[in-house]
Design an enzyme around this catalytic site. Structure first.
Site, PDB file in Angstrom:
ATOM      1  N   HIS A 213      14.693  12.105 -22.270  1.00  0.00           N
ATOM      2  CA  HIS A 213      14.461  11.823 -23.849  1.00  0.00           C
ATOM      3  C   HIS A 213      13.516  12.160 -24.012  1.00  0.00           C
ATOM      4  CE1 HIS A 213      16.872   7.783 -23.238  1.00  0.00           C
ATOM      5  NE2 HIS A 213      17.879   9.013 -22.534  1.00  0.00           N
TER       6      HIS A 213
ATOM      7  N   ASP B 147       0.581  -1.055   0.001  1.00  0.00           N
ATOM      8  CA  ASP B 147       0.327   0.090  -0.502  1.00  0.00           C
ATOM      9  C   ASP B 147       0.671   1.519   0.145  1.00  0.00           C
ATOM     10  OD1 ASP B 147       1.082  -0.419   2.271  1.00  0.00           O
ATOM     11  OD2 ASP B 147      -0.642  -0.507   3.562  1.00  0.00           O
TER      12      ASP B 147
ATOM     13  N   ASP C   9      21.384  16.122 -17.885  1.00  0.00           N
ATOM     14  CA  ASP C   9      21.840  14.394 -18.497  1.00  0.00           C
ATOM     15  C   ASP C   9      23.583  14.854 -18.586  1.00  0.00           C
ATOM     16  OD1 ASP C   9      22.622  11.784 -19.445  1.00  0.00           O
ATOM     17  OD2 ASP C   9      21.026  12.151 -21.360  1.00  0.00           O
TER      18      ASP C   9
ATOM     19  N   TYR D 275      33.353   1.260 -25.422  1.00  0.00           N
ATOM     20  CA  TYR D 275      33.173   0.730 -24.387  1.00  0.00           C
ATOM     21  C   TYR D 275      33.585  -1.173 -24.060  1.00  0.00           C
ATOM     22  CZ  TYR D 275      29.039   4.686 -23.817  1.00  0.00           C
ATOM     23  OH  TYR D 275      28.788   4.966 -23.832  1.00  0.00           O
TER      24      TYR D 275
ATOM     25  N   HIS E 158      23.106   0.583 -19.284  1.00  0.00           N
ATOM     26  CA  HIS E 158      22.197   1.111 -18.165  1.00  0.00           C
ATOM     27  C   HIS E 158      22.848   0.128 -16.950  1.00  0.00           C
ATOM     28  CE1 HIS E 158      19.353   2.230 -22.164  1.00  0.00           C
ATOM     29  NE2 HIS E 158      20.503   2.924 -21.586  1.00  0.00           N
TER      30      HIS E 158
ATOM     31  N   HIS F 149      25.433   3.021 -29.166  1.00  0.00           N
ATOM     32  CA  HIS F 149      24.136   3.875 -28.797  1.00  0.00           C
ATOM     33  C   HIS F 149      24.711   5.495 -30.174  1.00  0.00           C
ATOM     34  CE1 HIS F 149      27.126   6.762 -26.111  1.00  0.00           C
ATOM     35  NE2 HIS F 149      27.145   5.872 -26.072  1.00  0.00           N
TER      36      HIS F 149
ATOM     37  N   GLU G  98      27.262  13.051 -26.805  1.00  0.00           N
ATOM     38  CA  GLU G  98      27.552  12.857 -25.479  1.00  0.00           C
ATOM     39  C   GLU G  98      28.346  10.770 -26.385  1.00  0.00           C
ATOM     40  OE1 GLU G  98      24.770   9.748 -23.786  1.00  0.00           O
ATOM     41  OE2 GLU G  98      22.660  11.382 -24.414  1.00  0.00           O
TER      42      GLU G  98
ATOM     43  N   HIS H 107      20.637  13.554 -28.254  1.00  0.00           N
ATOM     44  CA  HIS H 107      19.024  12.585 -27.972  1.00  0.00           C
ATOM     45  C   HIS H 107      18.296  14.631 -27.609  1.00  0.00           C
ATOM     46  CE1 HIS H 107      18.905  12.479 -23.778  1.00  0.00           C
ATOM     47  NE2 HIS H 107      19.823  11.676 -24.000  1.00  0.00           N
TER      48      HIS H 107
ATOM     49  N   GLU I 278      28.997  13.448 -22.249  1.00  0.00           N
ATOM     50  CA  GLU I 278      27.793  14.117 -21.673  1.00  0.00           C
ATOM     51  C   GLU I 278      28.111  14.949 -21.537  1.00  0.00           C
ATOM     52  OE1 GLU I 278      24.693  11.641 -21.016  1.00  0.00           O
ATOM     53  OE2 GLU I 278      23.229  12.228 -22.290  1.00  0.00           O
TER      54      GLU I 278
ATOM     55  N   ASP J 226      27.129   8.195 -14.897  1.00  0.00           N
ATOM     56  CA  ASP J 226      25.645   9.172 -16.060  1.00  0.00           C
ATOM     57  C   ASP J 226      24.563   9.704 -14.856  1.00  0.00           C
ATOM     58  OD1 ASP J 226      23.912   9.759 -17.549  1.00  0.00           O
ATOM     59  OD2 ASP J 226      23.914   8.145 -18.984  1.00  0.00           O
TER      60      ASP J 226
ATOM     61  N   ARG K 106      32.837   7.806 -21.338  1.00  0.00           N
ATOM     62  CA  ARG K 106      31.087   8.854 -22.171  1.00  0.00           C
ATOM     63  C   ARG K 106      31.513   9.943 -21.464  1.00  0.00           C
ATOM     64  NH1 ARG K 106      26.929   5.453 -21.864  1.00  0.00           N
ATOM     65  NH2 ARG K 106      26.309   6.709 -19.859  1.00  0.00           N
TER      66      ARG K 106
HETATM   67  N1  GLY Z   1      21.404   9.088 -18.975  1.00  0.00           N
HETATM   68  C1  GLY Z   1      20.144   8.723 -20.013  1.00  0.00           C
HETATM   69  C2  GLY Z   1      21.019   9.108 -21.107  1.00  0.00           C
HETATM   70  O1  GLY Z   1      22.421   8.929 -21.432  1.00  0.00           O
HETATM   71  O2  GLY Z   1      20.273   8.888 -22.962  1.00  0.00           O
HETATM   72 MN    MN Z   2      21.547  11.038 -23.104  1.00  0.00          MN
HETATM   73 MN    MN Z   3      23.089  10.579 -19.439  1.00  0.00          MN
END
Ligand code: GLY
Ligand code: MN
Ligand code: MN
Length: 434
Positions: free
Chosen positions: A354, A32, A264, A381, A236, A343, A377, A347, A401, A253, A399
């Site tokens: 996103h 609950d 982000d 990897y 992820h 990737h 970004e 975005h 970003e 990240d 990465r």
């Molecule tokens: N943290 C999600 C991305 O970088 O798109």
């Molecule tokens: Mn991102």
């Molecule tokens: Mn990110």
């Protein structure tokens, strides 16, 4: 006063139409108790209303164009679960021309839809029960033809209009996004200053969230990724429960949500404060790529063009470092780079991490325009068990970003307070250890 976003939405709607926009609902976490409530982005964008179980009905041209259905005031429920604006607050504080208890929505629907040629409603959206209510009442209206009831003839997804609006950030929204970016940059700096071999990834996850909350952010904009060593090669990764090891890199990240707007940021840095030569090779390549791609940002460029450039830079670099063997153009054609760069580069960023907005127009990649915010970004990897590559690169994930506003002249990096130059990172980490 009508919120500017709502006024603009009404201007873009078809004459004589009606829109139904639902708020988010509470979601059970266990038994609950619920997850922390997060308002639906489209609903919040139009109304600024933060409570669950509400509905906005928008009918431009009518005497009362904006109706909010809300949870009514209730002393007992408010004592247990918190304050409500109620129908009075909906009118006084949120500019509703009419406000009614949400329980009355079903009974009012026929009256609201009568004579509207077009209904804006997202069938198959986030609320299947509401879909059933809308369908049931539409069917009733069609069966009532003899009573001069005129059901809508067309149903359009309102997201097409709202998401197009959300793609272009106003001055006010850009201020909030700058703030969100500042908060996240501060959290990344604190994480760099605090990281030590022997800590757990979740300690930094918690530190980051603490910095967000301390500066008034409601929550992380998405689950923070805090991955050390080979965990950084899992895109992820959110377990965040490993120990930070001397000699490893740490990829974080993490972005804040501030007044409904996300940042982000990804930064990658050595746990012990000093990059090894192998880490430096990979990091330099990703950083060069990121900086060149950021310099491409200006009105007219497409995210596809930028992504393609990132593929070229990274592929050529990987050939130089011995990660890929062969000629870059052929490796690109065969998509060999996807083994290490799997990737996309960018975005949209806004209320959702996103964010909303079409990436293609008439089947063609869409050029960015002033007021659009994107991420840049690139990453590499290299799995621990990657074959046919120099040993020293195994288990390295990098990465970098940043969040970038498209301006009339070019670009503005909103997240530039988070260090990313090797010397800056090493200096900050050294300073924090004395
Ligand atoms: N943290 C999600 C991305 O970088 O798109
Ligand atoms: Mn991102
Ligand atoms: Mn990110």
């Amino acid at each position: 006063m009508t919120r500017p976003q709502l006024a603009e939405f009404m201007r873009r709607m078809e004459p004589g139409s009606v829109a139904i926009i639902p708020a988010a609902r509470e979601v059970t976490r266990s038994h609950d108790t619920e997850y922390r409530f997060r308002q639906d982005s489209d609903f919040y964008y139009l109304t600024g209303f933060r409570e669950p179980d509400a509905l906005a009905v928008v009918a431009p041209g009518r005497e009362k164009p904006f109706t909010l259905f809300v949870r009514p005031r209730d002393r007992e429920k408010e004592t247990w679960n918190g304050r409500r604006a109620g129908v009075e607050g909906a009118k006084e504080r949120f500019g509703a021309d009419e406000a009614l208890p949400v329980e009355e929505f079903d009974a009012k629907l026929v009256e609201l839809l009568d004579g509207a040629g077009t209904l804006y409603y997202r069938l198959g959206g986030s609320n299947p029960e509401l879909d059933q209510t809308v369908i049931r009442q539409l069917a009733r209206m069609r069966a009532m033809g003899w009573r001069k009831v005129r059901p809508p003839q067309t149903i359009i997804d309102p997201a097409t209009l709202i998401h197009e609006m959300r793609l272009f950030k106003s001055e006010e929204e850009i201020k909030l996004m700058r703030r969100s970016a500042d908060i996240a940059a501060e959290a990344h700096r604190e994480a760099m200053a605090s990281a030590r071999p022997g800590m757990k990834e979740y300690e930094l996850d918690a530190l980051i969230e603490y910095v967000f909350r301390r500066r008034g952010s409601a929550a992380p904009a998405y689950n923070s990724i805090v991955g050390s060593g080979a965990n950084a090669t899992i895109l992820h990764y959110v377990d965040n429960d490993a120990e930070l090891k001397d000699g490893d890199l740490l990829l974080i990240d993490a972005g804040a949500e501030y007044e409904g707007f996300a940042s982000d940021i990804t930064r990658t840095f050595p746990v012990n404060g000093k990059f090894t030569d192998a880490q430096r090779d990979i990091y330099r390549l990703v950083l060069d790529c990121q900086e060149e791609c950021i310099r491409m940002v200006r009105p007219g460029v497409t995210l596809d063009e930028m992504h393609q450039r990132s593929v070229e830079i990274l592929t050529e670099g990987m050939v130089r470092l011995g990660l890929l063997k062969g000629e870059a153009p052929k490796l690109i054609e065969e998509e060999a780079y996807k083994k290490f760069y799997m990737h996309r580069l960018s975005h949209y960023l806004g209320m959702d991490v996103h964010d909303a907005g079409a990436y293609h127009v008439d089947g063609q990649p869409r050029a960015v325009e002033p007021g659009v915010v994107i991420t840049v970004e690139p990453g590499l990897y290299i799995a621990e068990d990657a074959e046919d590559i120099p040993d020293r690169y195994r288990g390295i994930g990098v990465r970098i970003e940043d969040d970038v506003l498209v301006t009339p002249e070019g670009f503005d990096v909103l997240t530039d307070k988070a260090p990313k130059q090797i010397e800056e990172i090493e200096a900050l980490m050294k300073g924090s250890r004395q």
